[in-house]
Design a protein around this motif. Structure first.
Motif, PDB file in Angstrom:
ATOM      1  N   GLU A  50      -2.942  40.674-113.616  1.00  0.00           N
ATOM      2  CA  GLU A  50      -1.491  40.758-113.548  1.00  0.00           C
ATOM      3  C   GLU A  50      -1.068  40.772-112.095  1.00  0.00           C
ATOM      4  OE1 GLU A  50      -0.963  44.373-115.810  1.00  0.00           O
ATOM      5  OE2 GLU A  50      -1.140  45.611-114.031  1.00  0.00           O
ATOM      6  N   ASP A  51       0.194  40.423-111.846  1.00  0.00           N
ATOM      7  CA  ASP A  51       0.722  40.458-110.489  1.00  0.00           C
ATOM      8  C   ASP A  51       0.724  41.893-109.971  1.00  0.00           C
ATOM      9  OD1 ASP A  51       1.275  37.717-110.207  1.00  0.00           O
ATOM     10  OD2 ASP A  51       3.164  37.943-111.292  1.00  0.00           O
ATOM     11  N   LEU A  52       0.624  42.029-108.653  1.00  0.00           N
ATOM     12  CA  LEU A  52       0.687  43.353-108.041  1.00  0.00           C
ATOM     13  C   LEU A  52       2.000  44.037-108.388  1.00  0.00           C
ATOM     14  CD1 LEU A  52      -0.697  42.685-104.448  1.00  0.00           C
ATOM     15  CD2 LEU A  52      -1.701  44.151-106.194  1.00  0.00           C
ATOM     16  N   LEU A  53       1.923  45.297-108.752  1.00  0.00           N
ATOM     17  CA  LEU A  53       3.106  46.088-109.049  1.00  0.00           C
ATOM     18  C   LEU A  53       3.711  46.553-107.730  1.00  0.00           C
ATOM     19  CD1 LEU A  53       4.757  47.324-111.350  1.00  0.00           C
ATOM     20  CD2 LEU A  53       3.172  49.232-111.365  1.00  0.00           C
ATOM     21  N   ALA A  54       5.015  46.397-107.569  1.00  0.00           N
ATOM     22  CA  ALA A  54       5.676  46.748-106.308  1.00  0.00           C
ATOM     23  C   ALA A  54       7.090  47.254-106.570  1.00  0.00           C
ATOM     24  CB  ALA A  54       5.739  45.525-105.397  1.00  0.00           C
ATOM     25  N   VAL A  55       7.624  47.991-105.601  1.00  0.00           N
ATOM     26  CA  VAL A  55       9.037  48.360-105.638  1.00  0.00           C
ATOM     27  C   VAL A  55       9.796  47.172-105.071  1.00  0.00           C
ATOM     28  CG1 VAL A  55      10.827  49.911-104.779  1.00  0.00           C
ATOM     29  CG2 VAL A  55       8.574  50.823-105.395  1.00  0.00           C
ATOM     30  N   ALA A  56      10.551  46.492-105.917  1.00  0.00           N
ATOM     31  CA  ALA A  56      11.293  45.309-105.495  1.00  0.00           C
ATOM     32  C   ALA A  56      12.661  45.683-104.934  1.00  0.00           C
ATOM     33  CB  ALA A  56      11.451  44.344-106.665  1.00  0.00           C
ATOM     34  N   ASN A  57      13.267  46.715-105.506  1.00  0.00           N
ATOM     35  CA  ASN A  57      14.606  47.150-105.089  1.00  0.00           C
ATOM     36  C   ASN A  57      14.655  48.670-105.165  1.00  0.00           C
ATOM     37  OD1 ASN A  57      16.179  44.508-104.896  1.00  0.00           O
ATOM     38  ND2 ASN A  57      15.232  44.361-106.914  1.00  0.00           N
ATOM     39  N   ALA A  58      14.713  49.300-104.013  1.00  0.00           N
ATOM     40  CA  ALA A  58      14.733  50.770-103.957  1.00  0.00           C
ATOM     41  C   ALA A  58      15.942  51.312-104.717  1.00  0.00           C
ATOM     42  CB  ALA A  58      14.763  51.242-102.516  1.00  0.00           C
ATOM     43  N   ILE A  59      15.746  52.432-105.383  1.00  0.00           N
ATOM     44  CA  ILE A  59      16.821  53.079-106.128  1.00  0.00           C
ATOM     45  C   ILE A  59      17.701  53.841-105.135  1.00  0.00           C
ATOM     46  CG2 ILE A  59      17.375  54.732-107.956  1.00  0.00           C
ATOM     47  CD1 ILE A  59      14.501  54.194-109.042  1.00  0.00           C
ATOM     48  N   PRO A  60      19.004  53.577-105.146  1.00  0.00           N
ATOM     49  CA  PRO A  60      19.883  54.295-104.212  1.00  0.00           C
ATOM     50  C   PRO A  60      20.121  55.730-104.663  1.00  0.00           C
ATOM     51  CG  PRO A  60      21.174  52.822-105.597  1.00  0.00           C
ATOM     52  CD  PRO A  60      19.724  52.582-105.946  1.00  0.00           C
ATOM     53  N   ASN A  61      20.432  56.600-103.696  1.00  0.00           N
ATOM     54  CA  ASN A  61      20.800  57.978-104.023  1.00  0.00           C
ATOM     55  C   ASN A  61      22.019  57.977-104.928  1.00  0.00           C
ATOM     56  OD1 ASN A  61      18.721  59.019-102.476  1.00  0.00           O
ATOM     57  ND2 ASN A  61      19.980  59.179-100.647  1.00  0.00           N
ATOM     58  N   GLN A  62      22.117  58.999-105.776  1.00  0.00           N
ATOM     59  CA  GLN A  62      23.210  59.096-106.738  1.00  0.00           C
ATOM     60  C   GLN A  62      23.959  60.405-106.543  1.00  0.00           C
ATOM     61  OE1 GLN A  62      23.853  56.477-109.022  1.00  0.00           O
ATOM     62  NE2 GLN A  62      22.370  55.552-107.601  1.00  0.00           N
ATOM     63  N   PRO A  69      29.411  64.976-117.271  1.00  0.00           N
ATOM     64  CA  PRO A  69      28.258  64.171-117.698  1.00  0.00           C
ATOM     65  C   PRO A  69      27.757  63.294-116.549  1.00  0.00           C
ATOM     66  CG  PRO A  69      30.040  64.027-119.301  1.00  0.00           C
ATOM     67  CD  PRO A  69      30.596  64.717-118.087  1.00  0.00           C
ATOM     68  N   PHE A  70      26.462  63.294-116.361  1.00  0.00           N
ATOM     69  CA  PHE A  70      25.831  62.424-115.368  1.00  0.00           C
ATOM     70  C   PHE A  70      25.000  61.394-116.127  1.00  0.00           C
ATOM     71  CE2 PHE A  70      22.016  61.205-113.065  1.00  0.00           C
ATOM     72  CZ  PHE A  70      22.557  60.724-111.871  1.00  0.00           C
ATOM     73  N   THR A  71      25.170  60.143-115.769  1.00  0.00           N
ATOM     74  CA  THR A  71      24.368  59.067-116.378  1.00  0.00           C
ATOM     75  C   THR A  71      24.056  58.042-115.308  1.00  0.00           C
ATOM     76  OG1 THR A  71      25.472  59.348-118.510  1.00  0.00           O
ATOM     77  CG2 THR A  71      24.311  57.293-118.172  1.00  0.00           C
ATOM     78  N   TYR A  72      22.793  57.662-115.235  1.00  0.00           N
ATOM     79  CA  TYR A  72      22.392  56.595-114.320  1.00  0.00           C
ATOM     80  C   TYR A  72      21.276  55.797-114.991  1.00  0.00           C
ATOM     81  CZ  TYR A  72      20.590  53.984-110.372  1.00  0.00           C
ATOM     82  OH  TYR A  72      20.171  52.972-109.562  1.00  0.00           O
ATOM     83  N   THR A  73      21.441  54.484-115.015  1.00  0.00           N
ATOM     84  CA  THR A  73      20.424  53.594-115.569  1.00  0.00           C
ATOM     85  C   THR A  73      19.598  53.024-114.434  1.00  0.00           C
ATOM     86  OG1 THR A  73      21.879  53.015-117.411  1.00  0.00           O
ATOM     87  CG2 THR A  73      20.021  51.546-116.980  1.00  0.00           C
ATOM     88  N   ILE A  74      18.293  53.235-114.497  1.00  0.00           N
ATOM     89  CA  ILE A  74      17.381  52.664-113.496  1.00  0.00           C
ATOM     90  C   ILE A  74      17.446  51.149-113.669  1.00  0.00           C
ATOM     91  CG2 ILE A  74      14.993  52.566-112.662  1.00  0.00           C
ATOM     92  CD1 ILE A  74      16.386  55.384-112.466  1.00  0.00           C
ATOM     93  N   PRO A  75      17.794  50.411-112.616  1.00  0.00           N
ATOM     94  CA  PRO A  75      17.910  48.956-112.756  1.00  0.00           C
ATOM     95  C   PRO A  75      16.594  48.316-113.217  1.00  0.00           C
ATOM     96  CG  PRO A  75      18.923  49.683-110.713  1.00  0.00           C
ATOM     97  CD  PRO A  75      18.172  50.862-111.274  1.00  0.00           C
ATOM     98  N   ALA A  76      16.719  47.315-114.071  1.00  0.00           N
ATOM     99  CA  ALA A  76      15.538  46.620-114.603  1.00  0.00           C
ATOM    100  C   ALA A  76      14.733  45.948-113.496  1.00  0.00           C
ATOM    101  CB  ALA A  76      15.964  45.591-115.644  1.00  0.00           C
ATOM    102  N   ASN A  77      15.367  45.598-112.380  1.00  0.00           N
ATOM    103  CA  ASN A  77      14.668  44.898-111.299  1.00  0.00           C
ATOM    104  C   ASN A  77      14.148  45.848-110.211  1.00  0.00           C
ATOM    105  OD1 ASN A  77      17.036  45.615-110.022  1.00  0.00           O
ATOM    106  ND2 ASN A  77      17.507  43.548-109.273  1.00  0.00           N
ATOM    107  N   THR A  78      14.056  47.133-110.514  1.00  0.00           N
ATOM    108  CA  THR A  78      13.537  48.085-109.520  1.00  0.00           C
ATOM    109  C   THR A  78      12.089  47.775-109.166  1.00  0.00           C
ATOM    110  OG1 THR A  78      15.020  49.826-110.281  1.00  0.00           O
ATOM    111  CG2 THR A  78      13.078  50.535-109.047  1.00  0.00           C
ATOM    112  N   PHE A  79      11.290  47.456-110.181  1.00  0.00           N
ATOM    113  CA  PHE A  79       9.870  47.167-109.969  1.00  0.00           C
ATOM    114  C   PHE A  79       9.587  45.712-110.323  1.00  0.00           C
ATOM    115  CE2 PHE A  79      10.288  51.651-111.134  1.00  0.00           C
ATOM    116  CZ  PHE A  79       9.702  52.247-110.031  1.00  0.00           C
ATOM    117  N   SER A  80       8.652  45.115-109.593  1.00  0.00           N
ATOM    118  CA  SER A  80       8.222  43.752-109.906  1.00  0.00           C
ATOM    119  C   SER A  80       6.710  43.760-110.112  1.00  0.00           C
ATOM    120  CB  SER A  80       8.596  42.793-108.774  1.00  0.00           C
ATOM    121  OG  SER A  80       7.908  43.148-107.584  1.00  0.00           O
TER     122      SER A  80
END
Length: 142
Positions: A50-62, A69-80
């Motif tokens: 499989e391709d190397l696992l990497a952080v493609a897009n760092a998660i910004p502070n929230q 209520p607090f809700t945050y969805t981790i972006p699908a493109n965070t890891f590649s």
């Protein structure tokens, strides 16, 4: 021909014959190896790499508001890379999330009734092949 770096999955043959009679010798599953692009495609298609696992897009502070209520969805493109990556969430020090915060790995959602303070949150991705990588960000509630 271009090269690609792939990671050989655990439990797979230590020596693989691939395109153009090119051989890949892997000492330990999980080792990253460089192979020709067409060879990498064949290895991935066969499920042995499989391709190397990497952080493609760092998660910004929230930020959040106390008692709201607090809700945050981790972006699908965070890891590649990786295959069939699963996510987990803990505090930055590796301990459990605070009582007010929960994580649903299927929806990638952090949520709960926010409580004052700053929490370092570590999201870890683990691939089917056993690669692991994390990204950390802060949730500040005031």
């Amino acid at each position: 021909m271009s090269e690609q770096t792939v990671v050989v999955a655990p439990g797979k043959s230590a020596q693989l014959a691939v395109a153009n009679d090119f051989n890949v010798t892997v000492n330990d599953p999980g080792d990253a190896v460089k192979v020709h692009g067409s060879d990498a495609t064949q290895l991935k298609r066969a499920g042995v790499a499989e391709d190397l696992l990497a952080v493609a897009n760092a998660i910004p502070n929230q930020t959040g508001t106390n008692g709201q209520p607090f809700t945050y969805t981790i972006p699908a493109n965070t890891f590649s890379g990786g295959v069939e990556n699963t996510l987990t969430a803990v505090k930055g020090d590796g301990s459990a999330l605070p009582g007010w915060m929960s994580f649903n790995p299927t929806t990638r959602v952090l949520s709960g009734p926010a409580a004052t303070g700053t929490t370092a949150v570590k999201i870890t991705a683990k691939s089917r092949g056993g690669q692991v990588i994390s990204d950390e960000f802060n949730v500040t509630v005031s």
